[in-house]
Design an enzyme around this catalytic site. Structure first.
Site, PDB file in Angstrom:
ATOM      1  CG  ASP A  44      -1.756   1.131   1.209  1.00 17.43           C
ATOM      2  OD1 ASP A  44      -2.616   1.314   0.326  1.00 17.43           O
ATOM      3  OD2 ASP A  44      -1.813   1.923   2.380  1.00 17.43           O
TER       4      ASP A  44
ATOM      5  CD  GLU B 203      -2.257   2.283  -3.479  1.00 21.71           C
ATOM      6  OE1 GLU B 203      -3.311   2.962  -3.789  1.00 21.71           O
ATOM      7  OE2 GLU B 203      -1.699   2.247  -2.389  1.00 21.71           O
TER       8      GLU B 203
END
Length: 554
Positions: A202, A242
Site C-alpha cells: 500500500d 501501489e
C-alpha cells in the site's frame, strides 16, 4: 514458454473485500466462511489470483487500512483457521492469494502507538516520527486533500506532534528504524507461512519518501530489503506496488531485479479514461509510450476501476476536465479534488458495447489485468455513501433478500446493497446473468479464458501499429505467434487498413470479436461502433526462427 516464477505475467486477478462479498452467519458482515462458499464461482469465472483488501483487526475508520494487529483476522470476518481454510480451498482450485501489506501507518489504537505515546523511553517511541513543534512548512501535503489540513497531529498524552501522511488517526511508522523493518519482515514471514503468494504494498510511493526534514532523499533500499526477504522465504511470491506519479518516479520501482515484481499502471489507466472520454486512441498510445522501461521479470498490473477513486492527477488539467465532464458531470461524483468515485458501468451508462470495449482494452493492455468484485456483472455504485464507500457496496448474487449477500436486516449490513434504479440487485445479479447467454458475465468468462490463452500480452514484444483513423487503436504482440488486437473507440462504424494483416502469413485466425466479421482482405478490415477484434497470426519466418532456436538448444 513462460517461466514458472513469472506466473503473475499471465494471471487474471480479482480483488474483493471479505466483508462485502458473502455473509455466512447472517450478522450482516461478509466473512471468510462466506468467501469459501463462493470459491467455486470464482474458479469457474476463470480468475487465478485473488487480491484481498485488508482483513486485519481494525477500528475501521478507514475501511480496514487503520490496523491494530498485523498477525490476526478481524473477528467479524472469522479467525486464522478460517483464513487457512480459505487459502487451502483457493489453492485446490489453482487460485493464488495476495494480501494487502499496509506498513506506511498503523491505527492510533495499535499497541505500538499506545505504548509509544505514554512512554518516551519505550522502544516503540521510535516506531513513529515525533516533533516537539509543528513544522511550519511541511515538505508534503496530506494524501487526502480536504480531509486534513496538516500532516502533523498533536497528541495530548505524548505532548508532541506525530506525523501522519494519511488521516490523523493513522500515525506513520518510522521506516528508517531497523526495528520497524524487522517487524515488517516478521509480518511478511507470518503470512507467507500461511500460504499467501505475495503482497500488495500500500502507498509504495509514499513509503520511499524520507520524512526526515534534514534529508529529503528517497530510500528505495526499503523496497530492496523487502524483495530480498521475500525471495529468500518463498520460491515465487511477489511484491505488487501501489505507486503513482510521473514516469521518472514510478520507474524507480522497476530498477533491476531487486525491487518490485509488479506495479499498478496508473499512467496507462488515466490515459485510457481520457481516450474513452474523447473516443480517440491517441491518449492510449501516449500512455503506452511514456511507460518506464522494465526488465523481463517485471510486469504492469492494469486496471480500469477498483475500490479507490479514479485518480487523474497525472493528466494535464485540460485532459482531466474532459474526463470529469464525460464521466462525472455532478460534483457529488468527485472526491479529493483529483478523482471520480464511481464504478465503470454507471460511467458508461450501462452500455454493454462500451463495457465490452473497455474490458477488451484492459485485457489486451501490456501486462496483467485485475477486475474489482462485481465488475463481471456491471455492478453500479451508491453516490450517496461517504467517500470511497460509493463503490464498495455488497456483492449482488441473486434477486433474493439483500441480493443474496446476507439474510440480516438491511439496517445491520456492513454496507448497503443497491436496491433502487437500474443497478438494483433485483435487476442486476449473478444468477440472472448466468441464465442469459449474452450477458456481461458470460462474456467476461470468455474474455478471461481468452486472456489466459494469450501469453503474448504478458510476455510478448509490443508494437503499437500505425492506423489512419483517430478512433482506432491497433497493437501487436510478438512471440511464436503474433497477436494483433484492434479497437474502435468511436461511436461510428469504420474501416481501416493494417499492413500487418496483408503480409504473407502461414495462418490468420480471428479468435475474439464483438460481432461476426469477414476475414480481412489485403489488410482491410471493418469495425462496428465500439468494436474490437483479436487475431492470432502465425508467420512463416517466425516459425522458422523458433525451429532454429530449438535446434541450437538441443
Amino acid at each position: 514458454m513462460i517461466e514458472k516464477d513469472f506466473w503473475y505475467k499471465n494471471a487474471v486477478l480479482y480483488t474483493l473485500d471479505v466483508e462485502t462479498f458473502q455473509d455466512s452467519n447472517n450478522d450482516g458482515v461478509g466473512d471468510f466462511r462466506g468467501l469459501i462458499s463462493r470459491i467455486d464461482y470464482l474458479a469457474t469465472l476463470g480468475i487465478n489470483c485473488i487480491w484481498l483488501l485488508p482483513f486485519y483487526p481494525s477500528p475501521n475508520h478507514d475501511n480496514g487500512y487503520d490496523i491494530t494487529d498485523y498477525y490476526s483476522v478481524d473477528s467479524r470476518l472469522g479467525n486464522l483457521g478460517d483464513f487457512a481454510s480459505f487459502i487451502q480451498a483457493a489453492n485446490e482450485r489453482g487460485i493464488r492469494v495476495i494480501v494487502d501489506l499496509v506498513i506506511n501507518h498503523t491505527s492510533n489504537q495499535h499497541p505500538w502507538f499506545l505504548e509509544a505515546r505514554k512512554d518516551k523511553n519505550s522502544p516503540y517511541r521510535e516506531y513513529y516520527t515525533w516533533s516537539k513543534e509543528e513544522p511550519k512548512n511541511p515538505e508534503y501535503e496530506p494524501a487526502f486533500k480536504g480531509e486534513d489540513d496538516s500532516i502533523w497531529e498533536y497528541d495530548e498524552v505524548a505532548k508532541e506532534y506525530f506525523l501522519h501522511r494519511f488521516y490523523n488517526h493513522q500515525p506513520d511508522l518510522n521506516l528508517a528504524n531497523p526495528m520497524v523493518r524487522k517487524e515488517i519482515h516478521q509480518i511478511m514471514g507470518f503470512w507467507l507461512a500461511l500460504g499467501v503468494s505475495g503482497f500488495r504494498v500500500d502507498a509504495a510511493h509514499i513509503l520511499v519518501e524520507n520524512d526526515d526534514p534534514k534529508d529529503q532523499g528517497e530510500f528505495h533500499d526499503l523496497i530492496e530489503d523487502m524483495r530480498e526477504f521475500i525471495t529468500s522465504h518463498s520460491r515465487d511470491a511477489i511484491l505488487l506496488a501501489e505507486a503513482s506519479g510521473p514516469p521518472e518516479v514510478v520507474g524507480k520501482f522497476f530498477k533491476g531485479k531487486e525491487r518490485m515484481h509488479m506495479m499498478f499502471n496508473f499512467l496507462l489507466n488515466q490515459h485510457t479514461f481520457h481516450a474513452l472520454a474523447i473516443e480517440e486512441a491517441e491518449p492510449i498510445r501516449k500512455g503506452i509510450s511514456i511507460l518506464p522501461k522494465k526488465d523481463m521479470s517485471s510486469a504492469w498490473l492494469n486496471f480500469l476501476r477498483h475500490h479507490d477513486e479514479l485518480n487523474l492527477e497525472d493528466l494535464e488539467k485540460k485532459e482531466q476536465q474532459a474526463v470529469f465532464d464525460k464521466f462525472a458531470p455532478s460534483k457529488d461524483m468527485l472526491i479529493f479534488g483529483r478523482g471520480i468515485k464511481r464504478r465503470l458501468a454507471p460511467m458508461l451508462n450501462g452500455d454493454q458495447r462500451r463495457l465490452e470495449l473497455a474490458y477488451s482494452l484492459l485485457f489486451s493492455s501490456p501486462g496483467t489485468p485485475v477486475i474489482q468484485y462485481g465488475a463481471e456483472i456491471g455492478m453500479g455504485d451508491d453516490i450517496s455513501l461517504p467517500g470511497r464507500n460509493s463503490v464498495r457496496t455488497a456483492m449482488q448474487w441473486s434477486p433474493e433478500r439483500n441480493g443474496g449477500f446476507s439474510e440480516a436486516a438491511p439496517s445491520k449490513l456492513t454496507r448497503p446493497v443497491i436496491s433502487q434504479g437500474d443497478y438494483s440487485y433485483k435487476r442486476l445479479n449473478v444468477i440472472q446473468q448466468q441464465c442469459q447467454p449474452g450477458s456481461l458475465l458470460n462474456w467476461m468468462e470468455r474474455l478471461i479464458r481468452l486472456r489466459r490463452q494469450c501469453p503474448e500480452v504478458g510476455n510478448g514484444e509490443l508494437e503499437v501499429l500505425k492506423v489512419k483513423h483517430k478512433a482506432v487503436l491497433a497493437c501487436a504482440y510478438k512471440m511464436v505467434f503474433e497477436l494483433v488486437v484492434v479497437h474502435n473507440l468511436g461511436s461510428e462504424e469504420c474501416e481501416v487498413e493494417l499492413p500487418l494483416l496483408r503480409e504473407d502469413n502461414e495462418s490468420l485466425i480471428e479468435i475474439f470479436s464483438d460481432s461476426t466479421y469477414d476475414t480481412p482482405k489485403k489488410g482491410e478490415m471493418k469495425l462496428k461502433p465500439y468494436g474490437y477484434r483479436w487475431f492470432r497470426i502465425r508467420k512463416k519466418e517466425l516459425r522458422d526462427e523458433t525451429v532454429k532456436k530449438k535446434k541450437k538448444t538441443k
